[in-house]
Write a protein that holds these residues in place. Structure first.
Motif, PDB file in Angstrom:
ATOM      1  N   ALA A 115       0.960  -1.178   0.053  1.00 47.95           N
ATOM      2  CA  ALA A 115       0.113   0.049   0.025  1.00 47.95           C
ATOM      3  C   ALA A 115       0.920   1.537  -0.078  1.00 47.95           C
ATOM      4  CB  ALA A 115      -0.968  -0.068   1.180  1.00 47.95           C
ATOM      5  N   THR A 116      -0.022   2.399  -0.332  1.00 48.81           N
ATOM      6  CA  THR A 116       0.634   3.610  -0.064  1.00 48.81           C
ATOM      7  C   THR A 116       0.607   4.266   1.133  1.00 48.81           C
ATOM      8  OG1 THR A 116       0.684   4.030  -2.468  1.00 48.81           O
ATOM      9  CG2 THR A 116       0.851   6.036  -1.096  1.00 48.81           C
ATOM     10  N   GLY A 117       1.325   4.813   1.999  1.00 49.06           N
ATOM     11  CA  GLY A 117       1.138   5.227   3.525  1.00 49.06           C
ATOM     12  C   GLY A 117       0.783   6.955   3.110  1.00 49.06           C
ATOM     13  N   VAL A 118       0.003   7.424   4.065  1.00 46.10           N
ATOM     14  CA  VAL A 118      -0.268   8.710   4.040  1.00 46.10           C
ATOM     15  C   VAL A 118      -0.250   9.102   5.564  1.00 46.10           C
ATOM     16  CG1 VAL A 118      -1.829  10.502   3.878  1.00 46.10           C
ATOM     17  CG2 VAL A 118      -1.855   8.745   2.038  1.00 46.10           C
ATOM     18  N   MET A 119       0.920   9.986   6.124  1.00 43.58           N
ATOM     19  CA  MET A 119       0.739  10.021   7.560  1.00 43.58           C
ATOM     20  C   MET A 119       0.371  11.654   7.765  1.00 43.58           C
ATOM     21  SD  MET A 119       4.145  10.136  10.204  1.00 43.58           S
ATOM     22  CE  MET A 119       4.356   8.268   9.628  1.00 43.58           C
ATOM     23  N   VAL A 120      -0.661  11.833   8.896  1.00 42.75           N
ATOM     24  CA  VAL A 120      -1.041  13.082   8.947  1.00 42.75           C
ATOM     25  C   VAL A 120      -0.097  14.217   9.862  1.00 42.75           C
ATOM     26  CG1 VAL A 120      -3.169  14.351   9.914  1.00 42.75           C
ATOM     27  CG2 VAL A 120      -3.403  11.955   8.774  1.00 42.75           C
ATOM     28  N   ASP A 121       0.255  15.080   9.480  1.00 46.93           N
ATOM     29  CA  ASP A 121       1.121  16.202  10.439  1.00 46.93           C
ATOM     30  C   ASP A 121       0.322  16.931  11.106  1.00 46.93           C
ATOM     31  OD1 ASP A 121       3.287  17.211  11.717  1.00 46.93           O
ATOM     32  OD2 ASP A 121       3.755  18.344   9.598  1.00 46.93           O
ATOM     33  N   TYR A 122      -0.631  16.610  12.019  1.00 46.30           N
ATOM     34  CA  TYR A 122      -1.646  17.038  12.772  1.00 46.30           C
ATOM     35  C   TYR A 122      -0.896  18.021  13.862  1.00 46.30           C
ATOM     36  CZ  TYR A 122      -0.843  13.435  16.263  1.00 46.30           C
ATOM     37  OH  TYR A 122      -0.595  12.400  17.236  1.00 46.30           O
ATOM     38  N   PRO A 123      -1.438  19.110  14.179  1.00 38.32           N
ATOM     39  CA  PRO A 123      -0.744  20.241  15.198  1.00 38.32           C
ATOM     40  C   PRO A 123      -0.901  19.685  16.348  1.00 38.32           C
ATOM     41  CG  PRO A 123      -2.694  21.151  13.895  1.00 38.32           C
ATOM     42  CD  PRO A 123      -2.815  19.819  13.651  1.00 38.32           C
ATOM     43  N   LEU A 124       0.245  20.000  17.220  1.00 40.15           N
ATOM     44  CA  LEU A 124       0.618  19.462  18.362  1.00 40.15           C
ATOM     45  C   LEU A 124       0.076  20.287  19.688  1.00 40.15           C
ATOM     46  CD1 LEU A 124       4.017  18.050  17.950  1.00 40.15           C
ATOM     47  CD2 LEU A 124       2.079  16.732  17.701  1.00 40.15           C
ATOM     48  N   ALA A 125      -0.303  19.789  20.839  1.00 38.05           N
ATOM     49  CA  ALA A 125      -0.375  20.486  21.930  1.00 38.05           C
ATOM     50  C   ALA A 125       0.762  20.608  22.773  1.00 38.05           C
ATOM     51  CB  ALA A 125      -1.497  19.681  22.708  1.00 38.05           C
ATOM     52  N   PRO A 126       0.881  21.658  23.568  1.00 36.49           N
ATOM     53  CA  PRO A 126       0.026  22.876  23.736  1.00 36.49           C
ATOM     54  C   PRO A 126      -0.220  24.041  23.035  1.00 36.49           C
ATOM     55  CG  PRO A 126       1.887  23.026  25.356  1.00 36.49           C
ATOM     56  CD  PRO A 126       2.127  21.762  24.143  1.00 36.49           C
ATOM     57  N   GLU A 127       0.689  23.930  22.052  1.00 32.60           N
ATOM     58  CA  GLU A 127       0.414  25.274  21.171  1.00 32.60           C
ATOM     59  C   GLU A 127      -0.833  25.022  20.393  1.00 32.60           C
ATOM     60  OE1 GLU A 127       4.883  23.996  21.197  1.00 32.60           O
ATOM     61  OE2 GLU A 127       3.027  22.843  21.116  1.00 32.60           O
ATOM     62  N   HIS A 128      -1.397  24.036  20.180  1.00 33.65           N
ATOM     63  CA  HIS A 128      -2.538  24.291  19.614  1.00 33.65           C
ATOM     64  C   HIS A 128      -3.600  23.268  20.451  1.00 33.65           C
ATOM     65  CE1 HIS A 128      -1.039  25.579  15.594  1.00 33.65           C
ATOM     66  NE2 HIS A 128      -0.071  24.825  16.158  1.00 33.65           N
ATOM     67  N   ARG A 129      -4.958  23.524  20.339  1.00 38.21           N
ATOM     68  CA  ARG A 129      -5.960  22.732  20.976  1.00 38.21           C
ATOM     69  C   ARG A 129      -5.992  21.323  20.440  1.00 38.21           C
ATOM     70  NH1 ARG A 129      -9.391  25.166  24.693  1.00 38.21           N
ATOM     71  NH2 ARG A 129     -10.839  23.437  24.260  1.00 38.21           N
ATOM     72  N   VAL A 130      -6.082  20.454  21.406  1.00 40.08           N
ATOM     73  CA  VAL A 130      -5.950  19.003  21.026  1.00 40.08           C
ATOM     74  C   VAL A 130      -7.149  18.852  19.761  1.00 40.08           C
ATOM     75  CG1 VAL A 130      -7.540  18.018  22.656  1.00 40.08           C
ATOM     76  CG2 VAL A 130      -5.761  16.775  21.793  1.00 40.08           C
ATOM     77  N   GLU A 131      -8.389  19.378  19.967  1.00 39.04           N
ATOM     78  CA  GLU A 131      -9.354  19.199  19.048  1.00 39.04           C
ATOM     79  C   GLU A 131      -8.985  19.332  17.509  1.00 39.04           C
ATOM     80  OE1 GLU A 131      -9.444  21.282  21.620  1.00 39.04           O
ATOM     81  OE2 GLU A 131     -11.161  20.961  22.834  1.00 39.04           O
ATOM     82  N   ARG A 132      -7.632  19.979  17.440  1.00 37.33           N
ATOM     83  CA  ARG A 132      -7.266  19.968  16.147  1.00 37.33           C
ATOM     84  C   ARG A 132      -6.957  18.683  15.408  1.00 37.33           C
ATOM     85  NH1 ARG A 132      -4.931  24.781  13.907  1.00 37.33           N
ATOM     86  NH2 ARG A 132      -4.431  23.242  12.314  1.00 37.33           N
ATOM     87  N   ALA A 133      -6.199  18.205  16.190  1.00 41.90           N
ATOM     88  CA  ALA A 133      -5.694  16.595  15.933  1.00 41.90           C
ATOM     89  C   ALA A 133      -7.075  16.000  15.469  1.00 41.90           C
ATOM     90  CB  ALA A 133      -5.109  16.215  16.960  1.00 41.90           C
ATOM     91  N   TYR A 134      -7.977  15.666  16.225  1.00 39.23           N
ATOM     92  CA  TYR A 134      -9.186  14.822  15.977  1.00 39.23           C
ATOM     93  C   TYR A 134      -9.783  15.541  14.512  1.00 39.23           C
ATOM     94  CZ  TYR A 134      -8.710  13.127  20.523  1.00 39.23           C
ATOM     95  OH  TYR A 134      -8.383  12.484  21.528  1.00 39.23           O
ATOM     96  N   ASP A 135     -10.003  16.769  14.479  1.00 38.71           N
ATOM     97  CA  ASP A 135     -10.647  17.335  13.109  1.00 38.71           C
ATOM     98  C   ASP A 135      -9.517  16.999  12.107  1.00 38.71           C
ATOM     99  OD1 ASP A 135     -12.552  18.553  14.761  1.00 38.71           O
ATOM    100  OD2 ASP A 135     -11.432  20.730  14.813  1.00 38.71           O
ATOM    101  N   ASP A 136      -8.409  17.022  11.972  1.00 38.10           N
ATOM    102  CA  ASP A 136      -7.396  16.959  10.982  1.00 38.10           C
ATOM    103  C   ASP A 136      -7.497  15.246  10.521  1.00 38.10           C
ATOM    104  OD1 ASP A 136      -6.993  19.587  10.976  1.00 38.10           O
ATOM    105  OD2 ASP A 136      -4.801  19.327  11.310  1.00 38.10           O
TER     106      ASP A 136
END
Length: 326
Positions: A115-136
């Motif tokens: 397969a081909t892999g896609v890794m999500v580079d989601y924003p990290l806490a505490p600089e960003h709210r953790v909700e961003r990771a779930y949204d992304d």
């Protein structure tokens, strides 16, 4: 945890000598140093030092994309098929990323799965709210489908906090009425933020990677609204787990999160889902990251076979679609 857990049956009987050496190196090189750090920036420096030791498999092609604020890296290896995708959500307690280490593991998993892999580079806490990771995470799945990939040729996988994101994303996909992926893999997942499993205390000294001080630092960094620990979005063990695709759960006996993995695997089965729990004797948190350990290679092979089986359950691409990394 006060929940009925499945019998503790392990894949292997004893850990290899390489695994025992790795556990020792991990405890000296990672666990002890981060126990002395009280700031996220300091912990990230320790993680970055270890990340530089990662070895990317030969022939791996990685390309990053930033589309409307969503950052992803696509990994292709010679065995990759263009229409088969592993959407990967990395661990690190929502506060750390080790792109080389996780990228190398994902590349090896792609080779096993074709397969081909896609890794999500989601924003990290505490600089960003953790909700961003779930949204992304959910947005990334929608983008993969939007690129024309058949959802039944997509498997979502993640380790540790990424395992949390993976299970939460499966639930969000179901609740939004989106087409479900073919399956999912949870490596050493943290799906219950109450951290009430007996192994959290029972394995406190045995776990070569995670420590109470690190968990406290993560908790303080990602803590959001009151009741987050039992909110089904952030603590998906507490959600309705019915109607999900097949899920493979993998964990090691030395982990603080051993009982978390056992409990969520049991609840997934009780909820009527297909899936499997694989417990590895003597293995630490996300041991699949260390490619020189034979158990890691064997486990990634099993994960690759699980992914192939998930793809095979629905119409997909043939070997004629196999592509090589450009």
């Amino acid at each position: 945890m006060h929940r009925e857990l499945p019998p503790l049956e392990t894949v292997n009987q004893v850990p290899s000598w390489q695994a025992r050496v790795y556990n020792r190196i991990l405890k000296i090189g990672f666990k002890r140093p981060i126990q002395k750090r009280s700031q996220i920036a300091e912990v990230r420096k320790v993680a970055a030092t270890m990340d530089r030791l990662a070895v990317m498999p030969e022939g791996t092609h990685c390309q990053g994309y930033l589309i409307d604020g969503l950052s992803c890296h696509w990994y292709r290896v010679p065995e990759s098929c263009s229409g088969k995708v592993i959407l990967y959500l990395h661990g690190g307690g929502f506060v750390i990323k080790t792109p080389q280490t996780h990228g190398a593991m994902l590349a090896r998993l792609c080779a096993h799965a074709g397969a081909t892999g896609v890794m999500v580079d989601y924003p990290l806490a505490p600089e960003h709210r953790v909700e961003r990771a779930y949204d992304d995470a959910l947005t990334a799945y929608e983008r993969v489908l939007g690129s024309g990939v058949n959802p039944q040729q997509v498997v979502i996988a993640g380790d540790s906090a990424g395992g949390n994101l993976t299970l939460s994303t499966l639930i969000a996909i179901r609740d939004k009425g989106l087409s479900a992926p073919a399956g999912a893999i949870l490596l050493s997942p943290c799906t219950d933020l109450t951290l009430s499993g007996d192994s959290v205390l029972g394995n406190l000294d045995r776990d070569p990677m995670l420590s109470a001080s690190f968990l406290a630092l993560v908790r303080d960094s990602v803590e959001g609204s009151a009741g987050m620990e039992t909110n089904p979005r952030y603590s998906p063990y507490h959600a309705d787990l019915s109607g999900l695709p097949p899920v493979l759960v993998v964990v090691g006996t030395e982990e603080l999160l051993l009982d978390d993995a056992r409990a969520v695997a049991a609840k997934l089965k009780q909820s009527g889902n297909r899936g499997e729990l694989r417990v590895w004797q003597g293995m630490p948190h996300v041991f699949q990251l260390m490619h020189r350990v034979p158990e890691a290679a064997r486990c990634l092979g099993e994960c690759g076979e699980f992914i192939r089986q998930c793809f095979a359950r629905s119409p997909g691409l043939t070997d004629a679609s196999r592509t090589t990394a450009e």
